[in-house]
Design an enzyme around this catalytic site. Sequence first.
Site, mmCIF file in Angstrom:
data_model
loop_
_atom_site.group_PDB
_atom_site.id
_atom_site.type_symbol
_atom_site.label_atom_id
_atom_site.label_comp_id
_atom_site.label_asym_id
_atom_site.label_seq_id
_atom_site.Cartn_x
_atom_site.Cartn_y
_atom_site.Cartn_z
ATOM 1 N N ASP A 91 -15.312 7.404 -3.819
ATOM 2 C CA ASP A 91 -14.462 7.614 -4.986
ATOM 3 C C ASP A 91 -14.998 6.604 -5.981
ATOM 4 O O ASP A 91 -14.763 5.398 -5.841
ATOM 5 C CB ASP A 91 -12.995 7.320 -4.664
ATOM 6 C CG ASP A 91 -12.113 7.650 -5.854
ATOM 7 O OD1 ASP A 91 -12.456 7.224 -6.974
ATOM 8 O OD2 ASP A 91 -11.097 8.339 -5.694
ATOM 9 N N HIS A 92 -15.758 7.081 -6.961
ATOM 10 C CA HIS A 92 -16.517 6.105 -7.760
ATOM 11 C C HIS A 92 -15.608 5.162 -8.556
ATOM 12 O O HIS A 92 -16.027 4.101 -8.968
ATOM 13 C CB HIS A 92 -17.577 6.784 -8.637
ATOM 14 C CG HIS A 92 -17.047 7.443 -9.867
ATOM 15 N ND1 HIS A 92 -16.437 8.665 -9.845
ATOM 16 C CD2 HIS A 92 -17.024 7.046 -11.158
ATOM 17 C CE1 HIS A 92 -16.069 9.002 -11.071
ATOM 18 N NE2 HIS A 92 -16.413 8.032 -11.892
ATOM 19 N N HIS A 141 -9.052 9.618 -8.072
ATOM 20 C CA HIS A 141 -9.192 8.389 -8.858
ATOM 21 C C HIS A 141 -7.851 7.745 -9.232
ATOM 22 O O HIS A 141 -7.652 6.548 -9.082
ATOM 23 C CB HIS A 141 -9.964 8.662 -10.145
ATOM 24 C CG HIS A 141 -11.263 9.388 -9.936
ATOM 25 N ND1 HIS A 141 -12.070 9.160 -8.856
ATOM 26 C CD2 HIS A 141 -11.896 10.344 -10.659
ATOM 27 C CE1 HIS A 141 -13.148 9.939 -8.928
ATOM 28 N NE2 HIS A 141 -13.058 10.670 -10.012
HETATM 29 C C1 BG6 Z 1 -15.227 12.774 -12.064
HETATM 30 C C2 BG6 Z 1 -14.584 14.032 -12.567
HETATM 31 O O1 BG6 Z 1 -14.871 12.525 -10.732
HETATM 32 O O2 BG6 Z 1 -14.828 11.680 -12.880
HETATM 33 C C3 BG6 Z 1 -14.932 14.279 -14.015
HETATM 34 O O3 BG6 Z 1 -15.025 15.130 -11.777
HETATM 35 C C4 BG6 Z 1 -14.599 13.071 -14.855
HETATM 36 O O4 BG6 Z 1 -14.239 15.425 -14.528
HETATM 37 C C5 BG6 Z 1 -15.195 11.820 -14.235
HETATM 38 O O5 BG6 Z 1 -15.144 13.288 -16.141
HETATM 39 C C6 BG6 Z 1 -14.728 10.581 -14.968
HETATM 40 O O6 BG6 Z 1 -15.450 9.487 -14.500
HETATM 41 P P1 BG6 Z 1 -15.722 8.237 -15.437
HETATM 42 O O7 BG6 Z 1 -16.408 7.253 -14.561
HETATM 43 O O8 BG6 Z 1 -16.569 8.735 -16.570
HETATM 44 O O9 BG6 Z 1 -14.385 7.774 -15.915
#
Ligand code: BG6
Length: 509
Positions: A198-199, A261
Amino acid sequence: MSSPSVNPLREGIANRLAPEPCTLVIFGATGDLTHRKLIPALYNLAAEGALPPSVSIIGFARREKTSEQFRTELEEAARKFSRTPLDEELWKSFASSVHYHRSPFDDAEGYRTLAAEMDRLDKERGTAGNRLYYLAVAPDQFPVILDHLKASGLNRAAEGSWARVIVEKPFGKDLKTARALNGLVNEVFEERDTYRIDHYLGKETAQNIMVMRFANSIFESLWDSGHVSHVQITAAEPLGVEGRAGYYDTSGAMRDMVQNHLLQLLTLTAMEPPTSLGADAVRDEKVKVLRSLRPLRGDDVFRHVVRAQYAPGLINGQPVPGYREADGVPKDSVTETYVALQVNIDNWRWAGVPFFIRTAKRMPKGGTEIAVTFKSVPRVLFNSTGEGLDENVLVIRIQPDEGVSLRMSAKLPGSSLRIEPVKMDFHYGTSFGKATPEAYERLLLDAMAGDATLFARRDEVEEAWTFVDGIEEEWKTRKDDLAFYEAGSWGPAEAAELAARHGVTWRRL
Ligand code: BG6
């Protein structure tokens, strides 16, 4: 706030396992994720000297190409997406550790030759038989790859070595599919060798939530229903669906952002202090928060959740089409691109404190933050007349401009007594004078080090689905609650009403 320089004497406080030499095999190596995120992250780690020099990278994909062509493509991508400019010499040395392995995912021979290639690299580079498999492919490819890894014995490491798997989201599209997927992965790899990305957990400021709470004495004593009036967690993006309609239209903001997230940020904000910083101790506490979420069922779903879709509007003064006009989106799609929820955590610490969660595409501004609003001071003394004083708000900015701010009341200089809100503000950039690493950098290193703290455990994922499924099930029964908002606005009136019922106004980022 003053700008502390990092004190080298305090480095002993760092709590970190070291990444170990290994061969990283990326399945789906010609895809977007590899180009935009994985290779730039690996290059930056190498450039900082954080990657063990013997790490080898094998791109496993179906398209015909040589390792040389693969490296050239990756170089182009790294130039575009790396957070630091490419250094020719460093790139050359990094690229020499990258290889291409062409094979269909369902061909046993491809896995046999992969094994031979890894054995060769072990001998040449000293990767010690350690294997890290990264499934950077669509979930429908997981079964075939996992089956072949198992059949070829590549899921088992030699004595004293390890074999781990990194799985990208989405982990299923509901509880049932998530369980099936988790079952499948766990038939091939032990849970302790499974790293679900989960980045958001790899973002520097998300990691700082625990540090802020448990490395300072001033916040934690106020972190409960006795002192906090409400919490808002927001992830806003100006981007639209960006060519991902095929996936997004079957997912929507709830599955795409909230299930993973945003619920992860909620757990870090609301969890109890863990017994240690070990991966399971931390995740035990996080999963308890998910279990304490009051389930939403029946009409409660419509009282507590607002879903909406963006209509045409203006972003930065430029006209943008509505969601239904985007390529690949059905003209009558009812997929939500905005979702706002009011949730309750029914445990001792948080009983009665409303938590608000909001995420959306096509917002006027991008940003992710957690805002903790504290209770007002009693209506006496300075607060006895007029509209009352502004509450203290602690804002943890996850991105951009990572930092923490605290709103307080202060006396305006002068002979009369006027009180104004002021902000104490800490910015990572100015305080540490260091660029923030990308989430994937941290997560890749942690997987190489065998530290799963920042990865979602099976039960976390399944608990999050249990909560989200309750809402999705109810949503299926009607569609007339779907609201619309202009692209470039802060969302529909219905969301403002949801917050207003609790005397709350959504924050502008
Ligand atoms: C991803 C989603 O997991 O996270 C995307 O699939 C979203 O829809 C993205 O744009 C947002 O990530 P970050 O790091 O740009 O906030």
